[in-house]
Every structure is written in C-alpha cells, then in structure tokens.
Design an enzyme around this catalytic site. Structure first.
Site, PDB file in Angstrom:
ATOM      1  N   ASP A   1     128.173  58.544  17.344  1.00 56.42           N
ATOM      2  CA  ASP A   1     128.084  59.335  18.576  1.00 56.42           C
ATOM      3  C   ASP A   1     127.206  58.591  19.583  1.00 56.42           C
ATOM      4  OD1 ASP A   1     127.420  61.370  20.555  1.00 56.42           O
ATOM      5  OD2 ASP A   1     128.216  62.807  19.111  1.00 56.42           O
TER       6      ASP A   1
ATOM      7  N   SER B   1     130.577  65.470  24.045  1.00 55.39           N
ATOM      8  CA  SER B   1     131.035  65.288  22.668  1.00 55.39           C
ATOM      9  C   SER B   1     132.081  66.312  22.268  1.00 55.39           C
ATOM     10  CB  SER B   1     129.846  65.343  21.707  1.00 55.39           C
ATOM     11  OG  SER B   1     129.017  64.220  21.879  1.00 55.39           O
TER      12      SER B   1
ATOM     13  N   THR C   1     130.623  67.365  17.576  1.00 51.21           N
ATOM     14  CA  THR C   1     131.593  66.449  16.977  1.00 51.21           C
ATOM     15  C   THR C   1     132.171  66.977  15.672  1.00 51.21           C
ATOM     16  OG1 THR C   1     130.541  64.558  18.062  1.00 51.21           O
ATOM     17  CG2 THR C   1     132.004  64.087  16.209  1.00 51.21           C
TER      18      THR C   1
ATOM     19  N   HIS D   1     120.052  59.394  24.901  1.00 52.84           N
ATOM     20  CA  HIS D   1     119.533  60.373  25.860  1.00 52.84           C
ATOM     21  C   HIS D   1     118.039  60.169  26.093  1.00 52.84           C
ATOM     22  CE1 HIS D   1     123.033  62.885  26.559  1.00 52.84           C
ATOM     23  NE2 HIS D   1     123.276  62.959  25.257  1.00 52.84           N
TER      24      HIS D   1
ATOM     25  N   HIS E   1     131.806  58.352  22.820  1.00 55.53           N
ATOM     26  CA  HIS E   1     131.442  57.901  24.163  1.00 55.53           C
ATOM     27  C   HIS E   1     130.217  57.008  24.024  1.00 55.53           C
ATOM     28  CE1 HIS E   1     128.083  60.661  23.766  1.00 55.53           C
ATOM     29  NE2 HIS E   1     128.939  61.609  23.449  1.00 55.53           N
TER      30      HIS E   1
END
Length: 532
Positions: free
Chosen positions: A53, A101, A159, A310, A349
């Site tokens: 992820d 996600s 996810t 993040h 992504h």
C-alpha cells in the site's frame, strides 16, 4: 449522488428494484480469452497477491539501495526475484486522478472503477444506480477455492475490505467485520484466513463510532454482536499473538493482534512485542490455505508503507518495506515447493511523492498524500506473462479471474426509473460492457412486454408506461462475444444462459430509500436515494 430530475406535476411511480445479487447471475461456462495467459497446463492453482500500500517505484529503489545485498549485477532484494513479467499500472478512481485505497481495492478486486471512499460498489456519481459488484475473492469462493486476507493495518481497513465487503464508506469498520462473517462463514463459504489488527470491531462491547471526512457519523453497526464467538462456532481458531499463531493447527483462522488500530510499526517494535510480523502472518496464511486441494487466492498487504508515506517518515518506510520484502520471500519459498502458484506484487497507489537519488542516497518527499504516478506490477509463475506491460488497476481483477478460470459474473445496472421516460439498463462483466445480451421485461402477469438487446456499450433502454410489478431478466445464449481484456468489450464464450432477476413492486407512499447493503435499491420521484 444522482442525475434524476425534480418531480414534475404528474403521477409518477416509485419502483423498488430488488436485484438478485451477482452470484445468482454468474455465467456458467464463460472462458475469458486473454492475450499472454499461460497455455493449457500452465495456469495456476494458487494466486498470491501481495500489495504494498503506497509503494511506488521510488520506494522500491530506495529500499533496494539501502537494504539490498550485493551481486555482480548490482544490489538485489527479494522483490527483484518476482520477474517473470514486469509492468506498471495506472490507479485513478472514478472521481479523481488520485485514488484512495478503497476505490483502488475495488478496482483491483472487481474490475469496476468507483469513487474514493466506496468499497465493492459501482460509483454513485454517474447516471446508474449504485450496486454491489462481486470481487475475485468472492468468485474464488464460488469456485470452491480457499481464500484469505492478511494486513498490517486493521483487518477491516480499506484494502482488505475492498476484496470482501460492499459498503458506501470505507469507515464502516463494524459493518465490514460483520460482512466478513455474513457473506462468507454464515453461508458455509468461509473466508478461511483473516489476519490483521483491531479486535474491537468483532467484540460485543467497546465498538467505536466512525465518521466521514465531513465529521458526520457513518451508518455503521454498533450493536452487541459477538462476532468472535460466531466465527468460533463455524470452526475458526482465533489467535491474538505470535505464539498462538505459530501453533494454530486449523483450516480456518481468525487472527486479531491489536485491540485498536494496525499492528505496531516495524521501527517501533520492542524485542518483547508479541504481535506477528508480516512475513510470519504470510507464512501461516499459506500453510493454512494450502490445505485446500482445489487451490486458493490470498491478498497480503504491507499496509503501513502508505502510512510512512503520509508521515514522510523514511525510517518508518524502510522498516515496512523490509517486512513486505520478507513477505515476498515467504511467497517465493512457497512457490518453489508449489510450482502451480502465481505470485503477483503490486501497489494500490504511491504515497508521499518520494524521489530517491541513487547517486547520492538522498531523498525528498513532495507530498503527504497519495499521488497519481503509475505503480509497479511484478509477476512470477504460471500465467505471469499476462501481467507484462502497461495496464490499469481494473485489469488486475480480469487477469486474475482469467488465470484462475473464475466464472465471470453478469451484472445488470439501471438508471433511475420515471414513468413514461426511458430507463437505461447496462450489462457488464468484471467492469467491461457485454454486447449482445438479451434483456426481457416481464409484467406481473408474466407477459413479455419487451425484448431488448444490448449495444456495444452493453446498454439497452425501455420506457415503463404503467405502474406495477415487473421482472427484468438478462441472458446470454451460447453466443461468442468480443470480450478482449484491456479493450472496451471483453472476450467470452458463453455456453449457457444466466438470469438476473429484477423485481419491481409498487412503491408505498412516503416510503424512503433503503440502504444498499440489503441489495434493495429504491427509486422515488425520479431520483435515486441512497441511505449511507
């Protein structure tokens, strides 16, 4: 949420379209014809899908440079051994160039684009009423394969949930937990392995309330249901730490390793931490799933690569990449002993806009959020070559379905219904329109009012001129369609008829739209209404 017009000063009727869910509309005998899929005898019995992820090309390169081992050809990591086919994948969602996600997982698991925040459903920002769509994990269960979900986040996070749940908002964690049981174990089609964080979504007390981006509480299940006991009643072993995970001898396993949130990040783990690491969960998941002689499909997520992005936290990133790379090793070790296994590695992504300079070892971050750059796709094993080159995230679902010979589902959607105005029906399979499908509109007396044929867009229209109860049947009779992967239409040989029943009773005055989780869609006064 919809494109319906305001009510006119006419007597309109409200149709309640109760769609028999997708598994009653599976098309027996469908065979997707795909370029590059392995020849007969080379298709996999097992598929291991590993999703990093937030993992882009730069994250892989940075980890390789810092942690890789030296070879004459340069530094290597276990990810580099997944190399029968290499590609890259676009990730945009139905409403944004930059996906979240939830919409990414939906695309990868169903073949359908949806809007950010939605899981396992068609989007609510187009002319068609949103509806649940089947995931490849559900199709694998329908075929009799074992299935599993593994994550270092909450097991109900976007996810993993995108492969097994159908909700209008990703923050409906309690509802997702209930669907893991109700959609699978309760129907004796068990999702055999669930390993991740956040036990409180499964307990009768302490369930939290969740909110959307605007601070509004989402429609979630905050009841006193004891899902852990219900799972145990279906034969699941429930484990909560590394020791119990390792010793569990079972063919159905629920592992909830935190009370709240994801597992402890790698860079913060103390020596006495009792939570399993991603490679340990991967190894155990494969051990359990391999007990099914029919094969399996498992999704394994390195969830916190994204969280490191993040935070723009490089130490965090390196720890999560190491655990993910070691999980890839576990998959490759399994494949060596089980050569009928296809290993796929990709991402949903990129996150953080990482830029890594190989010459200096310096790095920069350009964002604290997701970006729209394509992500890597790597595949190893039988059927790997179909994952070579450029693709979209929706192609992943179709390629995995083809590799495992999963029966493609038939999905029928419709626009909001208004008396004396045209209603459009759309027929699709794994996100691609199906041309040449026959749609029959039948009234309450069982009279066929119209027989429609879908066009190249998979669409056909009908105007309802009278209030009443109607059934809409969609079928395809032994025709060969042009349903090629990666093109507007797919390639399938349809050997039998599939029926989607749409029951349309009269509406009751003042009746409000019912939430979509019951698979009922209510349309009133020419507008579609969604209860969230």
């Amino acid at each position: 949420m919809g494109n319906g017009k305001k009510a006119l000063k006419l007597k309109f009727f409200c149709l309640i379209l109760t769609v028999t869910f997708l598994f009653t509309s599976l098309i027996p005998g469908v065979i997707f014809k795909t370029e590059g899929v392995a020849l007969a005898g080379q298709k996999p019995d097992n598929v291991i899908l590993l999703i990093g992820d937030g993992m882009g090309f730069e994250q892989v390169e940075a980890y390789r440079d810092k942690q890789g081992w030296a070879t004459p050809a340069g530094k290597k990591i276990y990810l580099d051994e997944v190399n029968d086919a290499l590609g890259k994948m676009t990730t945009y969602s139905a409403d944004s160039d930059i996906t979240d996600s939830a919409s990414a997982a939906t695309a990868m698991s169903t073949g359908y684009k949806t809007i950010n925040r939605m899981l396992g459903m068609t989007p609510d920002n187009d002319s068609f009423v949103p509806d649940e769509v089947p995931t490849i994990l559900e199709l694998a269960e329908q075929k009799g394969l074992a299935t599993g979900l593994v994550a270092t986040s909450q097991i109900c996070h976007a996810t993993p949930a995108g492969f097994a749940a159908h909700v209008t908002h990703r923050n409906q964690f309690n509802k997702i937990a209930a669907q893991y049981f109700d959609q699978f174990a309760a129907k004796n089609q068990s999702l055999e392995v669930l390993l991740g964080g956040e036990k409180r979504n499964f307990t009768p007390t302490g369930r939290p309330e969740y909110y959307n981006e605007a601070g509004k509480k989402v429609n979630d299940d905050n009841d006193n249901r004891d899902l852990i006991t219900e799972f145990k009643g279906k034969g699941y072993a429930v484990v909560e730490n590394t020791a119990s995970l390792k010793t569990a001898g079972t063919d159905k396993l629920l592992g909830l390793f935190t009370h709240k949130g994801g597992l402890t990040p790698e860079h913060k783990r103390a020596p006495d931490n009792v939570e399993p690491r991603l490679p340990e969960m991967t190894q155990k998941a494969l051990e359990v799933l391999a007990k099914d002689p029919d094969g399996f499909l498992v999704m394994i997520e390195g969830s916190q690569i994204d969280w490191a992005g993040h935070d723009n936290n490089y130490e965090y990133l390196m720890g999560e990449m190491k655990a993910f790379d070691q999980a890839v090793k576990m998959a490759l070790d399994f494949q060596k002993n089980n050569p009928d296994t296809l290993v796929i590695v990709t991402a949903d992504h990129e996150c953080g806009g990482l830029n890594y300079d190989l010459a200096t070892g310096n790095f920069t971050w350009s964002s604290k959020d997701h970006t729209d750059v394509p992500v890597p796709v790597m595949a190893e094993g039988p059927g790997a070559q179909t994952f070579r080159g450029n693709m979209d995230n929706t192609d992943l679902a179709r390629k995995i379905a083809a590799a495992l010979n999963l029966t493609p589902p038939l999905v029928t959607q419709h626009t909001p219904v208004t008396l004396n105005q045209s209603t459009t029906f759309k027929v699709s399979s794994l996100g691609l329109p199906v041309a040449g499908a026959t749609i029959s509109v039948i009234d309450a007396a069982n009279n066929v009012l119209a027989t429609l044929t879908t066009n190249i867009k998979g669409e056909a229209s009908h105007t309802f001129n009278k209030e009443g109860n109607y059934t809409v049947k969609t079928s395809i009779n032994g025709k060969e369609l042009s349903l090629k992967l990666g093109s507007p239409i797919a390639t399938a040989v349809l050997a039998s008829t599939s029926t989607v029943k749409v029951k349309v009773p009269k509406s009751k005055k003042g009746n409000k739209g019912k939430n979509l989780f019951s698979k009922n869609i209510k349309i009133k006064n020419q507008t579609k209404k969604i209860s969230a």
